[in-house]
Design a protein around this motif. Structure first.
Motif, short mmCIF file in Angstrom:
data_model
loop_
_atom_site.label_atom_id
_atom_site.label_comp_id
_atom_site.label_asym_id
_atom_site.label_seq_id
_atom_site.Cartn_x
_atom_site.Cartn_y
_atom_site.Cartn_z
N SER A 120 34.17 45.14 36.13
CA SER A 120 35.12 44.80 37.32
C SER A 120 34.93 43.71 37.92
O SER A 120 34.31 42.19 37.89
CB SER A 120 35.11 45.52 39.06
OG SER A 120 36.05 45.90 39.23
N TYR A 121 35.86 43.08 38.56
CA TYR A 121 36.38 41.54 39.85
C TYR A 121 36.53 42.21 40.57
O TYR A 121 36.98 42.83 40.60
CB TYR A 121 36.56 40.79 38.00
CG TYR A 121 38.32 40.42 37.62
CD1 TYR A 121 38.56 39.60 37.82
CD2 TYR A 121 38.74 41.95 37.33
CE1 TYR A 121 40.07 39.91 37.86
CE2 TYR A 121 40.25 41.52 37.35
CZ TYR A 121 40.74 40.66 37.59
OH TYR A 121 42.45 40.69 37.63
N ALA A 122 36.54 40.42 40.96
CA ALA A 122 37.42 40.42 42.16
C ALA A 122 38.85 41.01 41.97
O ALA A 122 38.96 41.78 44.07
CB ALA A 122 37.66 39.22 42.83
N ALA A 123 40.07 40.55 41.31
CA ALA A 123 41.11 41.16 42.12
C ALA A 123 41.36 42.84 41.35
O ALA A 123 42.18 42.83 41.90
CB ALA A 123 41.36 40.13 40.73
N ASP A 124 40.59 43.04 40.96
CA ASP A 124 40.45 45.30 40.84
C ASP A 124 39.32 45.31 41.75
O ASP A 124 38.73 46.70 41.93
CB ASP A 124 39.42 45.23 39.53
CG ASP A 124 40.67 45.27 38.66
OD1 ASP A 124 41.83 45.33 38.53
OD2 ASP A 124 40.50 45.67 37.46
#
Length: 296
Positions: A11-15
């Motif tokens: 995952s990453y910050a926007a998700d």
């Protein structure tokens, strides 16, 4: 074999919000013991660390990827990065490519034998357990037999088929070829480890440097080609029915269209995947999943 399922989520910050929804749905719907691994960039650790718990770990890139692979923020991209290296030479890779590397390399850092890939925009909406992915000691291998054809619309898939054969040292593929790409794909950790060793021995370098020489690759296609082409499908059983119903593209779902979409689930499907770029409200998904769980 471990008595736990390993659920793998890059995952990453926007998700972050969608990943939180996935965690909630997993905690509600899993009927067997599981360990959830969330794989993120080091800079996102502070955001995702609160999700950690007794059955959930957040693992940073520094624990998985080689130190020479460097990331750089893309201008005007909403926080998206590219990864690359001059020595060894690696094409600039997108976050999507790095997420694939994380899924492969995490096998060297965990103990569970059955690995299930669940993207951040997946939601479990039915109770599920080991029996969704393991029968008589064999792990489910999603495969759409002869699903990749010479049709124009599958151009990327054809590239992935050729690249998988090349990196594994298999004969040049012919079409139609098997398609191993879907949501909630399951792997055997022991096969992943053997595959990584095979790729690295053949390429004379680590996995990241080997795959980084290509502009395009698919982790699912590589694993499936390895299991079928080298492993002779040992320890697996083939299954061509997706376990997740996916909303790939279209207008943002409304309450009515979400209910209609979920109403088309097959009896065996245990999850939905609503792609984030459709703009569907996470709050709508949260309300639906919470309400559905309460009704079970």
């Amino acid at each position: 074999m471990s008595t736990r399922l390993a659920i793998i989520t890059p995952s990453y910050a926007a998700d972050l919000v969608r990943c939180q929804l996935l965690c909630d749905s997993l905690d509600r719907m899993a009927t067997d013991v599981f360990q959830h691994y969330i794989l993120v960039a080091d800079r996102d650790m502070a955001l995702f660390s609160p999700l950690a718990g007794p059955n959930r770990r957040v693992i940073p890139d520094s624990a998985l990827l080689p130190s020479w692979l460097k990331s750089m923020m893309r201008p005007f991209s909403g926080g998206r990065c590219v990864w690359g290296s001059v020595v060894p030479p690696v094409w600039p890779m997108s976050g999507w490519h790095v997420q694939q590397l994380r899924k492969l390399l995490v096998a060297r850092h965990i103990d569970e034998e059955v690995l299930v890939m669940a993207d951040s925009d997946s939601l479990f909406i039915r109770p599920f357990g080991f029996d969704s992915f393991l029968h008589d000691g064999n792990v489910r291998l999603y495969v759409k037999e002869r699903g990749i054809t010479a049709e124009y619309g599958l151009e990327k898939h054809r590239l992935w088929v050729r690249q998988a054969a090349d990196v594994l040292g298999l004969p040049p593929p012919t079409l139609p070829a098997n398609d191993y790409i879907n949501n909630l794909v399951s792997w055997r950790r022991s096969h992943v480890l053997a595959m990584l060793d095979h790729i690295e021995a053949r390429g004379g370098r680590g996995l990241t440097a080997t795959l980084g020489r290509s502009r395009t690759f698919s982790e699912y296609q590589i694993y499936g080609a390895y299991v079928d082409g080298i492993g002779e499908r040992s320890g697996h059983f083939a299954d061509g029915e997706p376990l997740s119903l996916t909303y790939w593209r279209g207008d943002a779902l409304t309450e009515a269209s979400l209910r209609s979409f979920v109403g088309s689930l097959s009896p065996r499907q245990i999850a939905i995947c609503v792609q984030s770029f459709t703009g569907t409200s996470p709050e709508l998904l949260r309300d639906y999943v919470t309400g559905r769980a309460s009704a079970l």
